[in-house]
Scaffold this active site. Structure first.
Site, PDB file in Angstrom:
ATOM      1  N   ASP A  50      32.327  41.052  49.313  1.00 49.25           N
ATOM      2  CA  ASP A  50      32.891  41.554  50.615  1.00 49.25           C
ATOM      3  C   ASP A  50      32.030  42.642  51.228  1.00 49.25           C
ATOM      4  O   ASP A  50      31.909  42.834  52.549  1.00 49.25           O
ATOM      5  CB  ASP A  50      34.184  42.201  50.172  1.00 49.25           C
ATOM      6  CG  ASP A  50      35.446  41.343  49.798  1.00 49.25           C
ATOM      7  OD1 ASP A  50      35.279  40.510  50.478  1.00 49.25           O
ATOM      8  OD2 ASP A  50      36.390  41.703  49.295  1.00 49.25           O
ATOM      9  N   LYS A  60      41.980  40.049  42.034  1.00 45.52           N
ATOM     10  CA  LYS A  60      40.670  40.617  42.094  1.00 45.52           C
ATOM     11  C   LYS A  60      40.428  41.625  40.902  1.00 45.52           C
ATOM     12  O   LYS A  60      39.435  41.617  40.527  1.00 45.52           O
ATOM     13  CB  LYS A  60      40.609  41.505  43.379  1.00 45.52           C
ATOM     14  CG  LYS A  60      40.449  40.300  44.534  1.00 45.52           C
ATOM     15  CD  LYS A  60      39.951  40.902  45.903  1.00 45.52           C
ATOM     16  CE  LYS A  60      39.792  39.945  46.892  1.00 45.52           C
ATOM     17  NZ  LYS A  60      39.225  40.475  48.038  1.00 45.52           N
TER      18      LYS A  60
END
Ligand code: ATR
Length: 285
Positions: A108, A71
């Site tokens: 997210d 990420k």
């Protein structure tokens, strides 16, 4: 599923990637919507991440999700990074544009807040302090989402206090002065619940195979919403204890499902929904 030569392609890059539920999740939507497309698990070693992404671009993929441990690398690689992803410090969704450039996003925070809104209609973080346990990647997305929803105070607690202080410092920048982050000692977690409107566990405590989360909910107002990022088991001990004393609860599976929606929309052209059928299909693994 039968593909044509024009099938739209996407996938999830991870190492390892075998545990990912994303292919099943996106596969459900592709099937449901009869889209000529596919979503694949893409195992890429850390040292091969960049060349793997370049290959996907060259092969005409529409984009990809990015999971552990890529990420941060995805944030560095993207040609353009959305401000929210930069704030969180991680990219979980890549969109490959027609001109060959790569857009990095983080969905997210969206997944977290959408899950709360779906599970507890009318929820807003703007009315009362929120308590966030943990200071990892998930916590950063949760804190950013709460800030953007106007939460007046985010009480951040982590076993390693320095990590919480770091998250607080980094995320406090660019923020409205009406939303503040306070860092508490992990040992003060019972007291931190006083007057809160939301409690979120972003640690791995309570997950199958991990130690339990030890917390006394006595000081938590009875109308406070309790959410666990852990979704295996679906009903964690924290959620069971909260429910038993009358607090509304929302489990963590919905965050996984909702964070996937913007990527699906960008790659396949339709914004999908999170239904009970989908929850059952992805949750039963
Ligand atoms: P993610 O990025 O998925 O959120 P992570 O970075 O591994 O995952 O973070 C896991 C979180 O669980 C951290 O907040 C971690 O606390 P530390 O920062 O002190 O490591 C927390 N955690 C894991 N095991 C714990 C334990 N036994 N007691 C308290 N907190 C724990």
């Amino acid at each position: 599923m039968i593909l044509t030569g024009k099938a739209k392609l996407a996938g999830v890059l991870g190492w390892p990637v075998g545990h990912s539920r994303s292919p099943r999740l996106h596969g459900f939507w592709l099937e449901q919507k009869k889209i000529d497309g596919a979503y694949l698990p893409l195992a890429a070693r850390p040292q091969d991440f960049e060349s793997a992404v370049r290959s996907l671009v060259h092969l005409g993929f529409k984009g990809a999700n990015v999971t552990v441990p890529h990420k941060e690398a995805a944030l560095r690689l993207a040609d353009e990074v959305e401000p929210l992803a930069r704030r969180i410090g991680a990219v979980n969704t890549l969109v490959f544009r027609e001109d060959g450039s790569i857009l990095g996003r983080n969905t997210d925070a969206f997944g977290f807040i959408e899950n709360l809104r779906q599970g507890h209609p009318g929820f807003t973080a703007a009315k009362a302090p929120a308590v966030v346990l943990g200071a990892g990647g998930a916590a950063r997305a949760v804190v950013a989402a709460l800030q953007d929803d106007g939460c007046p105070e985010i009480r951040l607690l982590n076993r390693t206090r320095a990590r919480a202080a770091e998250v607080a410092e980094e995320l406090a920048q660019n923020q409205l002065p009406t939303s503040k982050i306070t860092v508490w000692d992990w040992s003060d977690r019972d007291a931190a619940l006083a007057g809160a409107g939301l409690l979120v566990n972003t640690t791995t405590l309570g997950m199958t195979g991990q130690p339990p989360l030890e917390i006394n909910l006595e000081a938590l107002p009875k109308d406070a919403l309790v959410n666990d990022i852990v979704y295996a088991p679906l009903m964690t001990d924290l959620l069971l204890a909260a429910k038993a004393r009358g607090n509304p609860v929302v489990d963590g599976l919905g965050m996984l499902l909702h964070q996937a929606r913007p990527g699906f929309a960008a790659w396949f052209g339709v914004m999908p929904e999170v239904t009970d059928e989908l929850r059952k299909f992805v949750g039963e693994l």
